[in-house]
Design a protein around this motif. Structure first.
Motif, PDB file in Angstrom:
ATOM      1  N   GLU B  14       0.616  -1.011   0.134  1.00  0.00           N
ATOM      2  CA  GLU B  14       0.203  -0.023   0.371  1.00  0.00           C
ATOM      3  C   GLU B  14       0.511   1.253   0.127  1.00  0.00           C
ATOM      4  OE1 GLU B  14      -1.332  -1.188   3.269  1.00  0.00           O
ATOM      5  OE2 GLU B  14      -3.491  -1.963   2.990  1.00  0.00           O
ATOM      6  N   TYR B  15       0.308   2.055  -0.388  1.00  0.00           N
ATOM      7  CA  TYR B  15       1.271   3.361  -0.764  1.00  0.00           C
ATOM      8  C   TYR B  15      -0.073   4.362  -0.070  1.00  0.00           C
ATOM      9  CZ  TYR B  15       5.071   2.297  -3.858  1.00  0.00           C
ATOM     10  OH  TYR B  15       5.979   1.363  -4.805  1.00  0.00           O
ATOM     11  N   GLY B  16       0.498   4.412   1.159  1.00  0.00           N
ATOM     12  CA  GLY B  16      -1.214   5.743   1.901  1.00  0.00           C
ATOM     13  C   GLY B  16      -1.616   4.673   1.801  1.00  0.00           C
ATOM     14  N   LYS B  17      -2.821   5.235   1.753  1.00  0.00           N
ATOM     15  CA  LYS B  17      -4.563   4.804   1.278  1.00  0.00           C
ATOM     16  C   LYS B  17      -4.643   3.936   0.106  1.00  0.00           C
ATOM     17  CE  LYS B  17      -8.231   6.441   4.098  1.00  0.00           C
ATOM     18  NZ  LYS B  17      -8.416   8.062   4.743  1.00  0.00           N
ATOM     19  N   GLU B  18      -3.914   4.202  -0.623  1.00  0.00           N
ATOM     20  CA  GLU B  18      -3.701   3.486  -2.309  1.00  0.00           C
ATOM     21  C   GLU B  18      -3.254   1.758  -2.173  1.00  0.00           C
ATOM     22  OE1 GLU B  18      -1.856   5.314  -5.642  1.00  0.00           O
ATOM     23  OE2 GLU B  18      -2.862   3.593  -6.911  1.00  0.00           O
ATOM     24  N   VAL B  19      -3.872   1.365  -2.356  1.00  0.00           N
ATOM     25  CA  VAL B  19      -3.729  -0.426  -2.670  1.00  0.00           C
ATOM     26  C   VAL B  19      -3.653  -0.630  -3.468  1.00  0.00           C
ATOM     27  CG1 VAL B  19      -4.275  -2.362  -1.610  1.00  0.00           C
ATOM     28  CG2 VAL B  19      -5.097  -0.839  -0.894  1.00  0.00           C
ATOM     29  N   VAL B  20      -2.027  -1.063  -4.133  1.00  0.00           N
ATOM     30  CA  VAL B  20      -1.160  -1.352  -5.284  1.00  0.00           C
ATOM     31  C   VAL B  20      -1.593  -2.870  -5.200  1.00  0.00           C
ATOM     32  CG1 VAL B  20       0.493  -1.328  -6.440  1.00  0.00           C
ATOM     33  CG2 VAL B  20       0.132   0.875  -4.680  1.00  0.00           C
ATOM     34  N   LEU B  21      -0.526  -3.999  -4.581  1.00  0.00           N
ATOM     35  CA  LEU B  21      -1.260  -4.960  -4.307  1.00  0.00           C
ATOM     36  C   LEU B  21      -1.898  -5.045  -3.488  1.00  0.00           C
ATOM     37  CD1 LEU B  21       2.032  -5.776  -5.498  1.00  0.00           C
ATOM     38  CD2 LEU B  21       0.254  -6.076  -7.110  1.00  0.00           C
ATOM     39  N   SER B  40      -1.308  -1.250 -17.257  1.00  0.00           N
ATOM     40  CA  SER B  40      -0.537   0.392 -16.646  1.00  0.00           C
ATOM     41  C   SER B  40      -1.142   0.434 -15.434  1.00  0.00           C
ATOM     42  CB  SER B  40      -0.289   1.013 -17.648  1.00  0.00           C
ATOM     43  OG  SER B  40       0.749   2.389 -17.496  1.00  0.00           O
ATOM     44  N   GLY B  41      -0.126   0.796 -14.194  1.00  0.00           N
ATOM     45  CA  GLY B  41      -0.049   0.982 -13.204  1.00  0.00           C
ATOM     46  C   GLY B  41      -1.389  -0.076 -12.312  1.00  0.00           C
ATOM     47  N   CYS B  42      -0.376  -1.088 -12.886  1.00  0.00           N
ATOM     48  CA  CYS B  42      -1.626  -1.607 -11.787  1.00  0.00           C
ATOM     49  C   CYS B  42      -0.167  -2.272 -10.809  1.00  0.00           C
ATOM     50  CB  CYS B  42      -1.777  -3.148 -12.785  1.00  0.00           C
ATOM     51  SG  CYS B  42      -1.195  -4.176 -13.431  1.00  0.00           S
ATOM     52  N   GLY B  43       0.663  -2.648 -10.389  1.00  0.00           N
ATOM     53  CA  GLY B  43       1.754  -2.923 -10.118  1.00  0.00           C
ATOM     54  C   GLY B  43       2.742  -3.596 -10.677  1.00  0.00           C
ATOM     55  N   THR B  54      14.187  -2.366  -2.924  1.00  0.00           N
ATOM     56  CA  THR B  54      13.457  -1.630  -2.884  1.00  0.00           C
ATOM     57  C   THR B  54      12.682  -0.495  -2.560  1.00  0.00           C
ATOM     58  OG1 THR B  54      14.012  -0.877  -5.121  1.00  0.00           O
ATOM     59  CG2 THR B  54      15.795  -0.300  -4.046  1.00  0.00           C
ATOM     60  N   GLU B  55      11.496  -1.463  -2.018  1.00  0.00           N
ATOM     61  CA  GLU B  55      10.250  -1.440  -1.294  1.00  0.00           C
ATOM     62  C   GLU B  55      10.057  -2.442  -1.151  1.00  0.00           C
ATOM     63  OE1 GLU B  55       8.185   1.000  -1.647  1.00  0.00           O
ATOM     64  OE2 GLU B  55       9.181   2.690  -3.888  1.00  0.00           O
ATOM     65  N   GLN B  56       9.380  -2.450   0.758  1.00  0.00           N
ATOM     66  CA  GLN B  56       9.069  -3.336   1.642  1.00  0.00           C
ATOM     67  C   GLN B  56       7.677  -3.820   1.268  1.00  0.00           C
ATOM     68  OE1 GLN B  56      11.885  -1.759   2.731  1.00  0.00           O
ATOM     69  NE2 GLN B  56      12.819  -3.505   1.797  1.00  0.00           N
ATOM     70  N   THR B 200       5.942  -7.538 -19.183  1.00  0.00           N
ATOM     71  CA  THR B 200       6.565  -7.298 -20.720  1.00  0.00           C
ATOM     72  C   THR B 200       4.949  -7.317 -20.883  1.00  0.00           C
ATOM     73  OG1 THR B 200       6.431  -7.938 -22.929  1.00  0.00           O
ATOM     74  CG2 THR B 200       5.927  -9.466 -21.425  1.00  0.00           C
ATOM     75  N   HIS B 201       4.474  -6.156 -21.928  1.00  0.00           N
ATOM     76  CA  HIS B 201       3.707  -5.839 -22.335  1.00  0.00           C
ATOM     77  C   HIS B 201       2.668  -6.326 -23.454  1.00  0.00           C
ATOM     78  CE1 HIS B 201       1.843  -2.553 -20.135  1.00  0.00           C
ATOM     79  NE2 HIS B 201       3.296  -1.949 -19.896  1.00  0.00           N
ATOM     80  N   ASP B 202       3.867  -7.181 -23.579  1.00  0.00           N
ATOM     81  CA  ASP B 202       2.973  -8.428 -24.539  1.00  0.00           C
ATOM     82  C   ASP B 202       3.385  -9.492 -24.627  1.00  0.00           C
ATOM     83  OD1 ASP B 202       3.064  -9.875 -27.435  1.00  0.00           O
ATOM     84  OD2 ASP B 202       5.226  -8.708 -28.547  1.00  0.00           O
TER      85      ASP B 202
HETATM   86  N1  LIG Z   1       6.539   5.559  -4.152  1.00  0.00           N
HETATM   87  C1  LIG Z   1       5.018   5.838  -4.883  1.00  0.00           C
HETATM   88  N2  LIG Z   1       4.918   6.400  -3.694  1.00  0.00           N
HETATM   89  C2  LIG Z   1       3.404   6.381  -4.336  1.00  0.00           C
HETATM   90  N3  LIG Z   1       2.317   5.795  -5.348  1.00  0.00           N
HETATM   91  C3  LIG Z   1       3.376   4.784  -5.770  1.00  0.00           C
HETATM   92  C4  LIG Z   1       4.210   4.791  -5.595  1.00  0.00           C
HETATM   93  N4  LIG Z   1       4.785   4.231  -6.802  1.00  0.00           N
HETATM   94  C5  LIG Z   1       4.176   3.805  -7.149  1.00  0.00           C
HETATM   95  N5  LIG Z   1       2.963   4.519  -7.147  1.00  0.00           N
HETATM   96  C6  LIG Z   1       1.652   3.607  -7.627  1.00  0.00           C
HETATM   97  O1  LIG Z   1       1.473   2.640  -7.188  1.00  0.00           O
HETATM   98  C7  LIG Z   1       0.551   1.826  -8.870  1.00  0.00           C
HETATM   99  C8  LIG Z   1       1.325   1.173  -9.357  1.00  0.00           C
HETATM  100  O2  LIG Z   1       2.224   1.449 -10.209  1.00  0.00           O
HETATM  101  P1  LIG Z   1       3.588   1.008 -10.904  1.00  0.00           P
HETATM  102  O3  LIG Z   1       4.618   1.567 -10.998  1.00  0.00           O
HETATM  103  O4  LIG Z   1       4.304  -0.443  -9.986  1.00  0.00           O
HETATM  104  O5  LIG Z   1       2.961  -0.090 -11.668  1.00  0.00           O
HETATM  105  P2  LIG Z   1       3.329  -0.638 -12.973  1.00  0.00           P
HETATM  106  O6  LIG Z   1       2.440  -2.143 -13.381  1.00  0.00           O
HETATM  107  O7  LIG Z   1       4.841  -0.496 -13.771  1.00  0.00           O
HETATM  108  O8  LIG Z   1       2.766   0.257 -14.366  1.00  0.00           O
HETATM  109  P3  LIG Z   1       3.129   0.336 -15.938  1.00  0.00           P
HETATM  110  O9  LIG Z   1       3.072  -0.495 -16.914  1.00  0.00           O
HETATM  111  O10 LIG Z   1       2.582   1.298 -16.785  1.00  0.00           O
HETATM  112  O11 LIG Z   1       5.385   0.864 -15.891  1.00  0.00           O
HETATM  113  C9  LIG Z   1       0.781   3.713  -9.850  1.00  0.00           C
HETATM  114  O12 LIG Z   1      -1.099   3.386  -9.662  1.00  0.00           O
HETATM  115  C10 LIG Z   1       1.655   4.532  -8.623  1.00  0.00           C
HETATM  116  O13 LIG Z   1       0.424   5.736  -8.417  1.00  0.00           O
END
Ligand SMILES: Nc1ncnc2c1ncn2[C@@H]1O[C@H](COP(=O)(O)OP(=O)(O)OP(=O)(O)O)[C@@H](O)[C@H]1O
Ligand SMILES: [Mg+2]
Lengths: 272, 262
Positions: B14-21, B40-43, B54-56, B200-202
């Motif tokens: 999570e980044y703050g309130k945003e749940v990424v994974l 894109s942007g799903c984590g 580098t991230e925990q 990959t995106h492919d």
């Molecule tokens: N340091 C950070 N602080 C806050 N939010 C972050 C941080 N790093 C990433 N995020 C958020 O986490 C989410 C996932 O980001 P990530 O870079 O992992 O996406 P991705 O799947 O690699 O996308 P892409 O395919 O475009 O590279 C995004 O919504 C991004 O805004």
């Protein structure tokens, strides 16, 4: 017809355009000087070029009657030595501290506030203290240059070190680097050209501090000389000296720039 | 049963309130080639950064060989970033020699004499394999984007890391060179017993290269608040054993992508 903003002068035109202001300035001086001298042949304020050339020749190529020295060269050597030692030491200290604070968070947390504080002290206000502490000899003058420009170099290098992309620092760790290796293989080499540009920027202040210190206490030096002959209103000596100092400053800057583009081509390619 | 090289136990990020994974539970054996696709942007990059150290993880356990993952990058995990990550102040050859030089001398990070010559020869061979045989004494700024990316790959591979992390490494390459890079990565993966994670995106590339394909996707998706729920591994396919499901997968990913970018 292209828009004015998209029109580039040719090389020759650019050189001529660049020379134009200089020519105009010279012309202005010549006419003003000529007018004053026509009114009063003993006028000292705007000497004729021939008078200045004579004075310069006297300073540069005739031994002084009292000491037997060639004054211009004695002064130049004394000043350049002070400047060289001061700027050289400042660069060395700046590099060591700038790299350390810019790379290692613990060192930054410890030293960065101190450096910021020191950089806010006006160096000229410290000059009396330096004269009291180090006497009127060489050391005080070198110290003034050192104190004057080192904080700037440290802060500039720290900022530049912080601009190194995280990706590269991480990459180096995945290649097995420890902290020290990151400093010697990444931070230091990438900051060397930055150091040169920081030194180029601080040459102006360094000359300022040098001339100020020499004006107050010295027995030789370019700054000492112009303040000495000021008593006799010797504009014919002061003006050539000023031009000479400017030329020296220009040559130093040019040499540093040339060295940097030759030694660090990758840096100058990024800058563009 | 053998010990997995990587194991995730209910990992959240999570980044703050945003749940990424959220709620990632997965095991990866040594030598697997995991390809990762997702909107894109799903984590995906975030996941790679957790493997890199580098991230925990905000919750749960991320294990390497059964022990907690080191919280900093080291020589065991190599990476090629999405963006170019070669050293701009070193020529291509010196970039590739870097790993060897760092291990040659703990203090200077440089090699001398015979050691240096050996490293240089090794670097030349590696550069030739990525098609940069002629570019050894060029600086990165003199190389094209695709060439820099291949250089980054050579630089990471010569270190022979146990785990190789690739973040869209071939996005900028033209199809011909891309195929050469595929062959290179596959041959090194086989000969070095690497464990590879590649984003990959492919999808086709994912199917072709991987032994295992993961799809990162938000299983629950609130259109009003895309950050409320995180992405999970919605498909975990042993590639080659399942019938290709390219078209239906593509359609699903496109749906999520529309919501995330809208
Ligand atoms: N340091 C950070 N602080 C806050 N939010 C972050 C941080 N790093 C990433 N995020 C958020 O986490 C989410 C996932 O980001 P990530 O870079 O992992 O996406 P991705 O799947 O690699 O996308 P892409 O395919 O475009 O590279 C995004 O919504 C991004 O805004
Ligand atoms: Mg990404």
């Amino acid at each position: 017809m292209k828009k004015f903003i998209n029109r580039q002068p040719s090389r020759l035109t650019a050189v001529l355009l660049g020379l134009l202001p200089f020519a105009l300035f010279l012309l202005l001086y010549l006419s003003a000087s000529g007018a004053r001298l026509a009114e009063n042949p003993d006028d000292r304020l705007l000497p004729a070029f021939s008078t200045m050339a004579e004075a310069f020749e006297r300073m540069a190529f005739e031994p002084n009657r009292r000491t037997g020295e060639y004054l211009l060269w004695t002064d130049t050597r004394a000043s350049l030595q002070r400047l060289g030692i001061g700027v050289g030491l400042a660069a060395l200290i700046g590099l060591v501290f700038g790299v350390a604070t810019g790379t290692v968070p613990y060192i930054r947390a410890t030293l960065s506030p101190l450096v910021t504080g020191l950089s806010l002290v006006p160096p000229m206000a410290l000059l009396p203290i330096l004269f009291i502490a180090f006497g009127l000899e060489e050391l005080a003058k070198v110290m003034l240059i050192l104190i004057g420009i080192t904080p700037f170099i440290i802060r500039d290098l720290q900022a530049r070190a912080l601009e190194i992309p995280d990706e590269q620092i991480i990459k180096l760790q995945t290649l097995g680097a420890n902290t020290w290796q990151i400093i010697v293989r990444l931070s230091l080499p990438q900051l060397m050209p930055r150091l040169i540009s920081a030194v180029r920027l601080s040459l102006g202040p360094a000359w300022l501090f040098l001339i100020a210190a020499e004006a107050i206490a010295a027995t030789e030096g370019l700054g000492y000389r112009i303040f000495l002959v000021r008593r006799y209103l010797s504009m014919d000596v002061i003006l050539p000296y000023v031009v000479w100092i400017t030329l020296l400053a220009f040559l130093m800057d040019l040499a540093l720039r040339r060295f940097s583009t030759w030694r660090y081509p990758w840096f100058h390619a990024q800058q563009r | 049963m053998t010990m997995p090289i990587i194991e995730l136990k209910n990992v959240w990020k999570e980044y703050g309130k945003e749940v990424v994974l959220e709620r990632l539970n997965v095991r990866v054996e040594e030598g697997e080639f995991v390809t990762i696709v997702g909107a894109s942007g799903c984590g995906k990059t975030t996941f790679l950064k957790m493997l890199l150290g580098t991230e925990q993880a905000s919750r749960g356990d991320l294990l390497l060989d059964g022990a907690a993952m080191p919280a900093e990058p080291d020589g065991a995990r190599g990476i090629v970033f999405q963006r170019y990550s070669v050293m701009p102040h070193l020529t291509a050859e010196r970039n590739v020699m870097l790993a060897g030089e760092l291990s040659a001398n703990r203090f200077l990070g440089r090699a001398f004499g015979a050691r240096r010559r050996a490293l240089r020869e090794e670097a030349q061979t590696m550069l030739a394999r990525v098609g940069l045989g002629e570019a050894g004494d060029k600086y990165p700024h003199e190389l094209s984007g695709g060439m820099q990316q291949r250089l980054a790959l050579a630089q990471a591979l010569i270190k022979k890391p146990r785990i190789l992390l690739l973040d869209e490494p071939f996005g900028a390459l033209d199809p011909g060179i891309r195929r050469d890079m595929h062959d290179l990565v596959l041959s090194l993966w086989r000969s070095q017993k690497l464990t590879v994670f590649m984003i990959t995106h492919d999808l086709e590339e994912g199917f072709y290269l991987g032994t295992r394909l993961w799809v990162f996707d938000k299983a629950r998706l609130d259109v009003q608040a895309p950050g409320a729920y995180g992405a999970r591994i919605t498909y975990d396919l042993a590639v080659g054993e399942c019938p290709p499901m390219l078209p239906s997968l593509s359609a699903q990913l496109a749906d999520t992508a529309r919501v995330l970018s809208g």
